[in-house]
Design a protein around this motif. Structure first.
Motif, PDB file in Angstrom:
ATOM      1  N   PHE A  24       0.852  -1.193   0.000  1.00 45.80           N
ATOM      2  CA  PHE A  24       0.000   0.000   0.000  1.00 45.80           C
ATOM      3  C   PHE A  24       0.883   1.237   0.000  1.00 45.80           C
ATOM      4  O   PHE A  24       1.805   1.347   0.798  1.00 45.80           O
ATOM      5  CB  PHE A  24      -0.926  -0.003   1.222  1.00 45.80           C
ATOM      6  N   ILE A  25       0.596   2.168  -0.905  1.00 41.79           N
ATOM      7  CA  ILE A  25       1.381   3.403  -0.992  1.00 41.79           C
ATOM      8  C   ILE A  25       0.638   4.567  -0.338  1.00 41.79           C
ATOM      9  O   ILE A  25       1.160   5.215   0.552  1.00 41.79           O
ATOM     10  CB  ILE A  25       1.713   3.752  -2.466  1.00 41.79           C
ATOM     11  N   LYS A  26      -0.588   4.818  -0.811  1.00 40.12           N
ATOM     12  CA  LYS A  26      -1.346   5.940  -0.248  1.00 40.12           C
ATOM     13  C   LYS A  26      -2.774   5.919  -0.760  1.00 40.12           C
ATOM     14  O   LYS A  26      -3.099   5.223  -1.722  1.00 40.12           O
ATOM     15  CB  LYS A  26      -0.702   7.280  -0.614  1.00 40.12           C
ATOM     16  N   GLU A  27      -3.603   6.716  -0.103  1.00 48.84           N
ATOM     17  CA  GLU A  27      -4.968   6.962  -0.571  1.00 48.84           C
ATOM     18  C   GLU A  27      -5.098   8.446  -0.831  1.00 48.84           C
ATOM     19  O   GLU A  27      -4.659   9.269  -0.011  1.00 48.84           O
ATOM     20  CB  GLU A  27      -5.998   6.522   0.470  1.00 48.84           C
ATOM     21  N   VAL A  28      -5.672   8.783  -1.975  1.00 48.84           N
ATOM     22  CA  VAL A  28      -5.885  10.183  -2.332  1.00 48.84           C
ATOM     23  C   VAL A  28      -7.286  10.340  -2.910  1.00 48.84           C
ATOM     24  O   VAL A  28      -7.885   9.377  -3.388  1.00 48.84           O
ATOM     25  CB  VAL A  28      -4.853  10.703  -3.369  1.00 48.84           C
ATOM     26  N   THR A 109     -11.832   8.451  -5.368  1.00 48.64           N
ATOM     27  CA  THR A 109     -11.051   8.001  -4.217  1.00 48.64           C
ATOM     28  C   THR A 109     -10.167   6.881  -4.733  1.00 48.64           C
ATOM     29  O   THR A 109     -10.661   5.871  -5.230  1.00 48.64           O
ATOM     30  CB  THR A 109     -11.956   7.514  -3.079  1.00 48.64           C
ATOM     31  N   ARG A 110      -8.872   7.101  -4.669  1.00 47.99           N
ATOM     32  CA  ARG A 110      -7.896   6.159  -5.239  1.00 47.99           C
ATOM     33  C   ARG A 110      -6.997   5.618  -4.139  1.00 47.99           C
ATOM     34  O   ARG A 110      -6.373   6.373  -3.401  1.00 47.99           O
ATOM     35  CB  ARG A 110      -7.062   6.860  -6.297  1.00 47.99           C
ATOM     36  N   LYS A 111      -6.921   4.289  -4.094  1.00 47.44           N
ATOM     37  CA  LYS A 111      -5.955   3.621  -3.223  1.00 47.44           C
ATOM     38  C   LYS A 111      -4.865   3.086  -4.147  1.00 47.44           C
ATOM     39  O   LYS A 111      -5.141   2.324  -5.060  1.00 47.44           O
ATOM     40  CB  LYS A 111      -6.618   2.492  -2.435  1.00 47.44           C
ATOM     41  N   LYS A 112      -3.647   3.522  -3.877  1.00 50.83           N
ATOM     42  CA  LYS A 112      -2.514   3.203  -4.744  1.00 50.83           C
ATOM     43  C   LYS A 112      -1.628   2.159  -4.075  1.00 50.83           C
ATOM     44  O   LYS A 112      -1.301   2.279  -2.896  1.00 50.83           O
ATOM     45  CB  LYS A 112      -1.722   4.471  -5.041  1.00 50.83           C
ATOM     46  N   TYR A 113      -1.255   1.159  -4.876  1.00 50.18           N
ATOM     47  CA  TYR A 113      -0.404   0.062  -4.412  1.00 50.18           C
ATOM     48  C   TYR A 113       0.740  -0.133  -5.387  1.00 50.18           C
ATOM     49  O   TYR A 113       0.668   0.290  -6.544  1.00 50.18           O
ATOM     50  CB  TYR A 113      -1.205  -1.251  -4.328  1.00 50.18           C
TER      51      TYR A 113
END
Length: 187
Positions: A24-28, A109-113
């Motif tokens: 998991f990197i971040k949520e933006v 809403t983006r969850k980046k991995y």
């Protein structure tokens, strides 16, 4: 850089397995406004002048002409380079205000991995559309096919359905602006 990506709609279990193997990197939350001429000429040509969270970006896609969910896109994020590419002399803000309309306005809403060198975006859009994008960045066109094949192989390794998923903009028009959808996609 050239972004090579494909959209998927995996089951919850398939997505869970992929994300267990990913970092998991971040949520933006991204607020995207895509501008076009009133006749939607850029969208018809897979060109998007986008303001993402107030910053202009230009995205020019290849492969989406037939509404494919996998595509390679040239991305330009520097305002001066965007102006040069579009042959604009004024500021982008002035050009937009004087010539273009707001074609699309969405919040995602983006969850980046990260999984090896793949970027995985899990997107939930404010008009009810959800998808997963798997992407790779390459530095020239000769590497696009190989990158796309690697994306497909990763998806297959998690048993993702490889059926094409509609691009976000196409679904936006279908749901939010059905008359524009009809003009652009039902000929």
């Amino acid at each position: 850089m050239i972004e090579v990506e494909k959209k998927f709609r995996p089951t919850e279990e398939q997505l869970k397995c992929l994300l267990l193997d990913s970092e998991f990197i971040k949520e933006v939350v991204n607020h995207d406004i895509i501008y076009d001429y009133p006749d939607y000429r850029w969208i018809k040509e897979s060109i998007r002048l986008r303001s993402r969270n107030g910053k202009f970006e230009l995205k020019i896609s290849e492969g989406e002409e037939n509404n494919l969910a996998g595509a390679a896109s040239l991305e330009i994020e520097n305002e001066e380079e965007i102006k040069k590419h579009l042959k604009i002399n004024s500021s982008l803000a002035d050009f937009v205000r004087e010539n273009l309309i707001e074609a699309i306005n969405i919040k995602t809403t983006r969850k980046k991995y990260k999984n090896d060198d793949f970027v995985i975006d899990v997107d939930e859009l404010d008009f009810g559309y959800n998808c997963v994008e798997i992407e790779l960045l390459v530095n020239d066109n000769s590497k696009v096919s190989e990158a796309y094949e690697r994306i497909i192989n990763l998806a297959k390794s998690y048993s993702f359905d490889l059926t094409d998923v509609p691009p976000k903009r196409k679904e936006y028009f279908r749901v939010v602006k059905p008359l524009v959808y009809k003009m652009l996609y039902q000929k």
